[in-house]
Write a protein that holds these residues in place. Structure first.
Motif, PDB file in Angstrom:
ATOM      1  N   ASP A 238      -6.894   1.676   6.355  1.00 43.29           N
ATOM      2  CA  ASP A 238      -5.670   1.220   6.453  1.00 43.29           C
ATOM      3  C   ASP A 238      -5.094   1.435   7.779  1.00 43.29           C
ATOM      4  O   ASP A 238      -3.754   1.107   7.971  1.00 43.29           O
ATOM      5  CB  ASP A 238      -4.720   2.202   5.624  1.00 43.29           C
ATOM      6  CG  ASP A 238      -5.077   2.042   4.004  1.00 43.29           C
ATOM      7  OD1 ASP A 238      -5.452   0.725   3.529  1.00 43.29           O
ATOM      8  OD2 ASP A 238      -5.024   3.010   3.228  1.00 43.29           O
TER       9      ASP A 238
ATOM     10  N   ASP B 205      -7.004  -0.353  -4.433  1.00 45.07           N
ATOM     11  CA  ASP B 205      -6.555   1.182  -4.549  1.00 45.07           C
ATOM     12  C   ASP B 205      -5.923   1.524  -5.717  1.00 45.07           C
ATOM     13  O   ASP B 205      -6.560   1.187  -7.038  1.00 45.07           O
ATOM     14  CB  ASP B 205      -5.418   1.307  -3.609  1.00 45.07           C
ATOM     15  CG  ASP B 205      -3.986   0.668  -4.193  1.00 45.07           C
ATOM     16  OD1 ASP B 205      -4.009  -0.049  -5.118  1.00 45.07           O
ATOM     17  OD2 ASP B 205      -3.139   0.558  -3.496  1.00 45.07           O
TER      18      ASP B 205
ATOM     19  N   TRP C 204     -10.815  -5.593  -2.001  1.00 41.98           N
ATOM     20  CA  TRP C 204      -9.848  -4.175  -1.638  1.00 41.98           C
ATOM     21  C   TRP C 204      -9.412  -3.617  -3.018  1.00 41.98           C
ATOM     22  O   TRP C 204      -9.312  -4.401  -4.085  1.00 41.98           O
ATOM     23  CB  TRP C 204      -9.012  -4.471  -0.542  1.00 41.98           C
ATOM     24  CG  TRP C 204      -8.040  -3.447  -0.262  1.00 41.98           C
ATOM     25  CD1 TRP C 204      -8.060  -2.597   0.595  1.00 41.98           C
ATOM     26  CD2 TRP C 204      -6.622  -3.071  -0.852  1.00 41.98           C
ATOM     27  NE1 TRP C 204      -7.173  -1.667   0.703  1.00 41.98           N
ATOM     28  CE2 TRP C 204      -6.125  -1.947  -0.361  1.00 41.98           C
ATOM     29  CE3 TRP C 204      -6.124  -3.636  -2.254  1.00 41.98           C
ATOM     30  CZ2 TRP C 204      -5.133  -1.507  -0.745  1.00 41.98           C
ATOM     31  CZ3 TRP C 204      -5.021  -3.140  -2.717  1.00 41.98           C
ATOM     32  CH2 TRP C 204      -4.307  -1.789  -1.646  1.00 41.98           C
TER      33      TRP C 204
ATOM     34  N   ARG D 133       0.223  -4.931   3.511  1.00 41.75           N
ATOM     35  CA  ARG D 133      -1.198  -5.249   4.404  1.00 41.75           C
ATOM     36  C   ARG D 133      -1.564  -6.716   4.024  1.00 41.75           C
ATOM     37  O   ARG D 133      -1.726  -6.892   2.802  1.00 41.75           O
ATOM     38  CB  ARG D 133      -2.438  -3.976   4.019  1.00 41.75           C
ATOM     39  CG  ARG D 133      -3.937  -4.559   4.543  1.00 41.75           C
ATOM     40  CD  ARG D 133      -4.978  -3.481   4.193  1.00 41.75           C
ATOM     41  NE  ARG D 133      -5.907  -3.570   4.678  1.00 41.75           N
ATOM     42  CZ  ARG D 133      -7.043  -3.122   4.435  1.00 41.75           C
ATOM     43  NH1 ARG D 133      -7.065  -1.864   3.684  1.00 41.75           N
ATOM     44  NH2 ARG D 133      -8.256  -3.479   5.028  1.00 41.75           N
TER      45      ARG D 133
ATOM     46  N   ARG E 298       5.239   3.527   2.040  1.00 45.21           N
ATOM     47  CA  ARG E 298       4.638   2.078   1.694  1.00 45.21           C
ATOM     48  C   ARG E 298       4.925   1.337   2.816  1.00 45.21           C
ATOM     49  O   ARG E 298       5.821   1.270   3.568  1.00 45.21           O
ATOM     50  CB  ARG E 298       5.747   1.829   0.574  1.00 45.21           C
ATOM     51  CG  ARG E 298       5.318   0.372   0.021  1.00 45.21           C
ATOM     52  CD  ARG E 298       6.358   0.026  -1.171  1.00 45.21           C
ATOM     53  NE  ARG E 298       6.335   0.879  -2.215  1.00 45.21           N
ATOM     54  CZ  ARG E 298       7.333   1.038  -3.269  1.00 45.21           C
ATOM     55  NH1 ARG E 298       8.203   0.083  -2.941  1.00 45.21           N
ATOM     56  NH2 ARG E 298       7.282   1.897  -4.079  1.00 45.21           N
TER      57      ARG E 298
ATOM     58  N   ILE F 129       0.798  -1.191   0.152  1.00 48.68           N
ATOM     59  CA  ILE F 129       0.101   0.120   0.056  1.00 48.68           C
ATOM     60  C   ILE F 129       0.937   1.306  -0.048  1.00 48.68           C
ATOM     61  O   ILE F 129       2.094   1.429   0.775  1.00 48.68           O
ATOM     62  CB  ILE F 129      -0.789   0.147   1.290  1.00 48.68           C
ATOM     63  CG1 ILE F 129      -1.826  -1.123   1.280  1.00 48.68           C
ATOM     64  CG2 ILE F 129      -1.669   1.156   1.176  1.00 48.68           C
ATOM     65  CD1 ILE F 129      -2.625  -1.174   2.338  1.00 48.68           C
ATOM     66  N   GLU F 130       0.690   2.303  -0.860  1.00 50.24           N
ATOM     67  CA  GLU F 130       1.367   3.405  -0.839  1.00 50.24           C
ATOM     68  C   GLU F 130       0.391   4.594  -0.806  1.00 50.24           C
ATOM     69  O   GLU F 130      -0.621   4.618  -1.068  1.00 50.24           O
ATOM     70  CB  GLU F 130       1.799   3.684  -2.293  1.00 50.24           C
ATOM     71  CG  GLU F 130       3.330   2.878  -2.388  1.00 50.24           C
ATOM     72  CD  GLU F 130       4.014   3.373  -3.680  1.00 50.24           C
ATOM     73  OE1 GLU F 130       3.594   4.509  -4.170  1.00 50.24           O
ATOM     74  OE2 GLU F 130       4.983   2.761  -4.000  1.00 50.24           O
ATOM     75  N   LEU F 131       0.533   5.477   0.557  1.00 48.33           N
ATOM     76  CA  LEU F 131      -0.127   6.304   0.921  1.00 48.33           C
ATOM     77  C   LEU F 131       0.728   7.595   0.855  1.00 48.33           C
ATOM     78  O   LEU F 131       2.046   7.720   0.982  1.00 48.33           O
ATOM     79  CB  LEU F 131      -0.284   6.219   2.393  1.00 48.33           C
ATOM     80  CG  LEU F 131      -1.175   4.935   2.697  1.00 48.33           C
ATOM     81  CD1 LEU F 131      -1.462   4.824   4.061  1.00 48.33           C
ATOM     82  CD2 LEU F 131      -2.628   5.069   1.994  1.00 48.33           C
TER      83      LEU F 131
END
Length: 416
Positions: free
Chosen positions: A240, A347, A345, A305, A302, A67-69
């Motif tokens: 998240d 993104d 899920w 998850r 990053r 996951i990249e936020l």
């Protein structure tokens, strides 16, 4: 007559010259055969140009997804001091600039402050009053011992001395708090309270300052911080938060440093969600011993998850068709079949499929919208052909019936 013939010859020559000068029309390029619907599949003829645009990837099991936020680097507020002027005054000297290392107590700037002069004068006055009260009490003590002074007057002298001592202590502490020292010189020193580096300066020589020019929205005169550690502000989604618990590690990818990776740790989570963006602020901390990272840099946090099963495909492979999520599976060379799937899920880069695919399936991940459009066009064309075909058959049968009826009628005509 000769002139007429000569004109005809010239006209023919001009026409021939124009025909020779005009370019020959380019040869017609045959259009490629179009894709067709066969059963539930869309099939392209071999060599069709769209096939080079359709890139397939293999479906893989989901053990953990990356996951990249979005994230932003800011100063470590636990090691940062924002310095304002405590009293009104005029800047007389600036002794520190951006990038300069300072220690606690280092003078950053000097001000000429009448307010400090007033505080220094109050302290000097209180000191004199205390000395006088001390001498008065000493004389009153001698008179009391000689029996010529009433006890009441001696008690009053003791009270006056106590009040003078309290005032002297207060004014001295106030002057010492502002760094005024002894004497009345009105020289106010702006000093650093922590060890660090001057990372911001908003001060000019001769500038007039007031204590009300401070607080939220007003730039500090100096910002001193320790840049060897920075905070990372992460904009996380509600889903998240389970992966961003306090103490969890994450990788920080910085695009401006050629996507170099740094390791950070989550130190705090906000208790409120932004109602406009539906994100929550998560704070991380990252070591910066070589000071390559700078405050206000944009980066991506990053982390992994674990979703507990499912299949992973690129998000670009998923399209909406009649309100359903659909992916196109490559069933053979040039053959593609739409599969309705259920997402667990998703993104911007990848999605986890709970139902509708199997491990090893190849799904189209590039130019999926082009394929979906071609499928819809081919399907509409196939349905149109099915509608026209029965009409042609009926017309043919009607024509045949009319011919037979005419023949029968002809046969029924009585010969004379």
């Amino acid at each position: 007559m000769p002139s007429i013939r000569l004109h005809t010859v010239f006209s023919a020559a001009a026409a021939a010259l124009l025909a020779a000068c005009s370019e020959a029309p380019p040869p017609a390029v045959p259009e490629p055969a179009s894709a067709v619907i066969q059963g539930a599949e869309l099939r392209y003829p071999s060599g069709h140009p769209q096939l080079t645009l359709l890139k397939a990837v293999e479906v893989r099991p989901s053990t953990a997804v990356a996951i990249e936020l979005p994230a932003r680097l800011i100063w470590n507020e636990a090691r940062t001091q924002r310095i304002y002027a405590p009293l009104a005054g005029r800047v007389t000297a600036i002794r520190a600039d951006v990038g300069q290392a300072v220690k606690a107590g280092s003078v950053l700037a000097s001000l000429a402050s009448p307010d400090l002069g007033q505080a220094q004068a109050d302290a000097a006055r209180a000191s004199v009053d205390m000395q006088l009260a001390t001498k008065t009490l000493k004389r009153q003590k001698e008179l009391l011992d000689a029996g010529v002074l009433a006890r009441k007057e001696y008690d009053q002298a003791e009270a006056d001395l106590a009040r003078a001592q309290a005032e002297a202590t207060r004014t001295e502490a106030r002057t010492r708090f502002y760094g005024g020292g002894t004497g009345v010189n009105q020289q106010l020193a702006i000093t650093a309270g922590i060890n660090g580096v001057v990372v911001e300066r908003n001060l000019n020589p001769g500038q007039e300052l007031r204590p009300d020019q401070s607080g939220v929205g007003v730039p500090a005169l100096f910002v001193v911080s320790d840049p060897t550690t920075l905070w990372v502000q992460i904009d996380a989604r509600e889903s998240d938060l389970g992966s961003l618990k306090t103490g969890a590690n994450f990788d920080l990818i910085v695009p401006s440093l050629n996507n170099e990776k740094f390791t950070g740790k989550v130190v705090a989570q906000a208790d409120a969600i932004d109602p406009a963006t539906r994100t929550i602020k998560v704070r991380g901390e990252i070591a910066n011993p070589d000071r390559r990272l700078k405050a206000e840099m944009l980066a991506n946090a990053r982390l992994e998850r674990h979703l507990g099963g499912g299949l992973v495909v690129p998000s670009s492979a998923i399209v909406l068709r009649n309100g359903q999520h659909v992916v196109f599976v490559q069933t053979g060379p040039g053959s593609f079949e739409p599969h309705e799937v259920k997402l667990s899920w998703q993104d911007s880069k990848q999605a986890v499929i709970a139902r509708g695919l199997e491990v090893g399936d190849k799904v189209i991940a590039e130019n999926t919208l082009l394929l979906a459009r071609q499928f819809a066009l081919s399907q509409d064309k196939a349905e149109g052909d099915e509608t026209v075909a029965p009409d042609k058959t009926s017309a043919a049968n009607g024509a045949k019936s009319g011919t037979v009826a005419t023949a029968d009628k002809k046969d029924n005509v009585k010969k004379p």
